[in-house]
Write an enzyme that holds these catalytic residues in place. Sequence first.
Site, PDB file in Angstrom:
ATOM      1  N   ARG A  79       0.370   8.813  27.051  1.00 36.07           N
ATOM      2  CA  ARG A  79       1.529   9.707  26.873  1.00 36.07           C
ATOM      3  C   ARG A  79       1.613  10.253  25.451  1.00 36.07           C
ATOM      4  O   ARG A  79       2.148  11.334  25.238  1.00 36.07           O
ATOM      5  CB  ARG A  79       2.823   8.970  27.222  1.00 36.07           C
ATOM      6  CG  ARG A  79       3.049   8.763  28.719  1.00 36.07           C
ATOM      7  CD  ARG A  79       4.450   8.256  28.993  1.00 36.07           C
ATOM      8  NE  ARG A  79       4.749   8.235  30.431  1.00 36.07           N
ATOM      9  CZ  ARG A  79       5.976   8.144  30.928  1.00 36.07           C
ATOM     10  NH1 ARG A  79       7.005   8.049  30.092  1.00 36.07           N
ATOM     11  NH2 ARG A  79       6.179   8.125  32.228  1.00 36.07           N
ATOM     12  N   VAL A  80       1.115   9.500  24.490  1.00 36.21           N
ATOM     13  CA  VAL A  80       1.147   9.952  23.097  1.00 36.21           C
ATOM     14  C   VAL A  80      -0.284  10.053  22.588  1.00 36.21           C
ATOM     15  O   VAL A  80      -0.975   9.044  22.449  1.00 36.21           O
ATOM     16  CB  VAL A  80       1.968   8.994  22.211  1.00 36.21           C
ATOM     17  CG1 VAL A  80       1.927   9.462  20.762  1.00 36.21           C
ATOM     18  CG2 VAL A  80       3.407   8.916  22.699  1.00 36.21           C
ATOM     19  N   THR A  82      -1.556  13.732  21.001  1.00 35.14           N
ATOM     20  CA  THR A  82      -1.598  14.834  20.017  1.00 35.14           C
ATOM     21  C   THR A  82      -0.260  15.065  19.343  1.00 35.14           C
ATOM     22  O   THR A  82      -0.164  15.920  18.454  1.00 35.14           O
ATOM     23  CB  THR A  82      -2.024  16.132  20.717  1.00 35.14           C
ATOM     24  OG1 THR A  82      -1.100  16.429  21.768  1.00 35.14           O
ATOM     25  CG2 THR A  82      -3.416  16.000  21.290  1.00 35.14           C
ATOM     26  N   ASP A 140       3.117  17.185  32.031  1.00 31.77           N
ATOM     27  CA  ASP A 140       2.476  17.213  30.711  1.00 31.77           C
ATOM     28  C   ASP A 140       3.530  17.452  29.623  1.00 31.77           C
ATOM     29  O   ASP A 140       4.431  18.275  29.783  1.00 31.77           O
ATOM     30  CB  ASP A 140       1.432  18.332  30.675  1.00 31.77           C
ATOM     31  CG  ASP A 140       0.333  18.061  29.665  1.00 31.77           C
ATOM     32  OD1 ASP A 140       0.610  17.392  28.653  1.00 31.77           O
ATOM     33  OD2 ASP A 140      -0.807  18.526  29.891  1.00 31.77           O
ATOM     34  N   LYS A 152       2.644  30.538  19.346  1.00 31.47           N
ATOM     35  CA  LYS A 152       3.564  31.013  18.314  1.00 31.47           C
ATOM     36  C   LYS A 152       2.796  31.426  17.059  1.00 31.47           C
ATOM     37  O   LYS A 152       3.094  32.461  16.444  1.00 31.47           O
ATOM     38  CB  LYS A 152       4.578  29.920  17.968  1.00 31.47           C
ATOM     39  CG  LYS A 152       5.472  30.286  16.777  1.00 31.47           C
ATOM     40  CD  LYS A 152       6.505  29.210  16.482  1.00 31.47           C
ATOM     41  CE  LYS A 152       7.375  29.624  15.276  1.00 31.47           C
ATOM     42  NZ  LYS A 152       8.471  28.665  15.036  1.00 31.47           N
ATOM     43  N   TYR A 254      -2.062  52.233  46.566  1.00 37.78           N
ATOM     44  CA  TYR A 254      -0.783  52.839  46.185  1.00 37.78           C
ATOM     45  C   TYR A 254       0.316  52.020  46.831  1.00 37.78           C
ATOM     46  O   TYR A 254       0.060  51.050  47.547  1.00 37.78           O
ATOM     47  CB  TYR A 254      -0.692  54.309  46.593  1.00 37.78           C
ATOM     48  CG  TYR A 254      -1.071  54.614  48.026  1.00 37.78           C
ATOM     49  CD1 TYR A 254      -0.173  54.414  49.065  1.00 37.78           C
ATOM     50  CD2 TYR A 254      -2.336  55.114  48.338  1.00 37.78           C
ATOM     51  CE1 TYR A 254      -0.511  54.694  50.373  1.00 37.78           C
ATOM     52  CE2 TYR A 254      -2.690  55.389  49.651  1.00 37.78           C
ATOM     53  CZ  TYR A 254      -1.758  55.177  50.671  1.00 37.78           C
ATOM     54  OH  TYR A 254      -2.099  55.455  51.970  1.00 37.78           O
ATOM     55  N   HIS A 312       7.121  49.341  60.718  1.00 36.51           N
ATOM     56  CA  HIS A 312       8.131  49.662  59.707  1.00 36.51           C
ATOM     57  C   HIS A 312       9.153  48.524  59.565  1.00 36.51           C
ATOM     58  O   HIS A 312      10.358  48.759  59.518  1.00 36.51           O
ATOM     59  CB  HIS A 312       8.814  50.982  60.014  1.00 36.51           C
ATOM     60  CG  HIS A 312       7.880  52.147  60.020  1.00 36.51           C
ATOM     61  ND1 HIS A 312       7.220  52.591  58.886  1.00 36.51           N
ATOM     62  CD2 HIS A 312       7.463  52.951  61.024  1.00 36.51           C
ATOM     63  CE1 HIS A 312       6.453  53.620  59.193  1.00 36.51           C
ATOM     64  NE2 HIS A 312       6.570  53.852  60.482  1.00 36.51           N
ATOM     65  N   ASN A 458      22.198  47.002  62.209  1.00 34.27           N
ATOM     66  CA  ASN A 458      22.783  46.248  63.323  1.00 34.27           C
ATOM     67  C   ASN A 458      21.730  46.012  64.402  1.00 34.27           C
ATOM     68  O   ASN A 458      21.005  46.933  64.752  1.00 34.27           O
ATOM     69  CB  ASN A 458      23.957  47.031  63.916  1.00 34.27           C
ATOM     70  CG  ASN A 458      25.167  47.041  63.015  1.00 34.27           C
ATOM     71  OD1 ASN A 458      25.583  46.007  62.522  1.00 34.27           O
ATOM     72  ND2 ASN A 458      25.738  48.229  62.797  1.00 34.27           N
ATOM     73  N   ASP A 508      33.409  48.703  73.041  1.00 32.37           N
ATOM     74  CA  ASP A 508      32.581  49.845  73.463  1.00 32.37           C
ATOM     75  C   ASP A 508      31.092  49.543  73.462  1.00 32.37           C
ATOM     76  O   ASP A 508      30.353  49.962  74.367  1.00 32.37           O
ATOM     77  CB  ASP A 508      32.886  51.084  72.616  1.00 32.37           C
ATOM     78  CG  ASP A 508      32.842  50.816  71.110  1.00 32.37           C
ATOM     79  OD1 ASP A 508      32.553  49.667  70.718  1.00 32.37           O
ATOM     80  OD2 ASP A 508      33.100  51.753  70.334  1.00 32.37           O
ATOM     81  N   ARG A 550      26.233  34.396  62.450  1.00 35.68           N
ATOM     82  CA  ARG A 550      25.559  35.679  62.631  1.00 35.68           C
ATOM     83  C   ARG A 550      24.169  35.651  62.001  1.00 35.68           C
ATOM     84  O   ARG A 550      23.827  34.715  61.278  1.00 35.68           O
ATOM     85  CB  ARG A 550      26.393  36.805  62.009  1.00 35.68           C
ATOM     86  CG  ARG A 550      26.371  36.833  60.489  1.00 35.68           C
ATOM     87  CD  ARG A 550      27.269  37.917  59.935  1.00 35.68           C
ATOM     88  NE  ARG A 550      27.119  37.994  58.492  1.00 35.68           N
ATOM     89  CZ  ARG A 550      28.010  38.566  57.684  1.00 35.68           C
ATOM     90  NH1 ARG A 550      29.115  39.098  58.166  1.00 35.68           N
ATOM     91  NH2 ARG A 550      27.795  38.604  56.381  1.00 35.68           N
TER      92      ARG A 550
END
Length: 554
Positions: A79-80, A82, A140, A152, A254, A312, A458, A508, A550
Amino acid sequence: MSGHAIDPSLYRDRDAVPISRALISVSDKTGLLELAGALAKAGVEIVSTGSTAQAIRDAGHDVTDVSAVTGFPESLDGRVKTLHPGIHAGVLADLRLESHEQQLRDLDIKPFELVVVNLYPFVETVASGADTPTVIENIDIGGPALVRAAAKNHANVAIAVSPTSYGQIAKALTLGGTTLAQRQRLAGEAFAHTAAYDTAVAAYFAASVGIKNPAQGSAAQGSVSQGSVSQELETAAFAPELTVTADLQHTLRYGENSHQAAAIYAQAGGTGIAQATQLHGKEMSYNNYVDADAAVRAAFDFEAPAVAIIKHANPCGIAVGGLLEADPIADAHARAHACDPVSAYGGVIAANRTVTVAMAETVKDIFTEVVVAPGFEPEALALLQTKKNIRLLQLPADFALGEREIKQISGGILLQDSDRFTGFSSEGWTLVAGDEADDATRADLEFAWIASRAVKSNAILLADDGASVGVGMGQVNRVDSCHLAVNRAGDRARGSVAASDAFFPFADGLEVLLAAGVRAVVQPGGSIRDEEVVAAAQKAGVTMYFTGERHFFH
């Protein structure tokens, strides 16, 4: 808190940076020995850790162990290693500043001009099904710290996080060093690499038992009401920041139209259409990918053998195969195609089972853009490959529908849980009109309710015997969707069942279906006019169920 400010006038120009000292610590050993050989040939001092150092040494190259630089042994099971000033000062020193040069001399620390690091295989470890302690050990710590430090300080240090970058590093050795532009590009790749890594770790914790959010916050209880229908929901907490990372696969000819540029990116660890293998045909287009994804979404909603045909982004046919048929997937395709053969011309087909020879026999005579499936029988593949233009995609072995969906809007993005509502079974439905459905009608209602989820709102879907017979989609009012579904079904509407993805706001729309002769209807319910809608079904003697949920799809 802001960073330490330095007078800009103190910086000295530095473009080409010769490489005299390199730090290498990699989990992925691909290309390692070739790079080490190039560095050794150029007289570069190599500092390395653990198994990386051993591999370089075994290849016959001189290597300095990190512990010899730090004066501190690798500890805590690695774990240690660098995490030490003797390493990080050599990586972070900005040699454009005389003061930094002087401090290195005072500390007796030599700088690095190259850092080669790739990280513990966290994503691969999770994907392997490893237990939690093993996964945690593959997070890591020192690696990302080195990568970010070198990135950096790209004014002085080149950072390579992928074996694909080793070639340009080897070439730079022969050209007098890395250029500033080169180091800037490598730094950008490095920051993207650590961002993707941290995102994968955060996603793992978010998915872990009892953890709702990779950042902080707990789930809150909320109530969602839809007219008379309400359901208590557990509202998932969302992270205060969202990072989405993906790797460029390739550019496309495209986009949605010929004047739009486009590309496809694949997310690390993804198991969807972006990871599918193209077995045959022309290059996939932007629209092909959109329709293929919609087709897979529709077909894989079903546990039974199923086929969806998409045009589509809307279904022009969905069906499940008869389990008593000799070839259920071929049966499913034939009946899905029969729903709307005109619209199926030039469509995209998805199957949730291996494509058989019998299915391929029918597909080959229909102009089809794409066929996507978990696999193809060898004879079926050979048969379809005789069609030059058809694209054949094989899904990854671990294919799965995603748990969350992202949609871009201007200035931002929307994130939601995928519509994986489990109320497809009629067991939880409420009978509000007519007699209880018999087993065959219940099966058709369940099929129609599942299939309606793949139709743009719908949505009205008519079905009979496990196959769609008419689809009304994407209309701005539900009455028009009802008319469209009935018109497409023609004579097949009589005796079919109907599913509506959301409630009927008035009677309707339902009356259009009743006039066409549907025998049963399933819908969420929740309209303030539910009573008049139910009354219309009662008057016609038609069975109607409310689901309480729904399935809008925009």
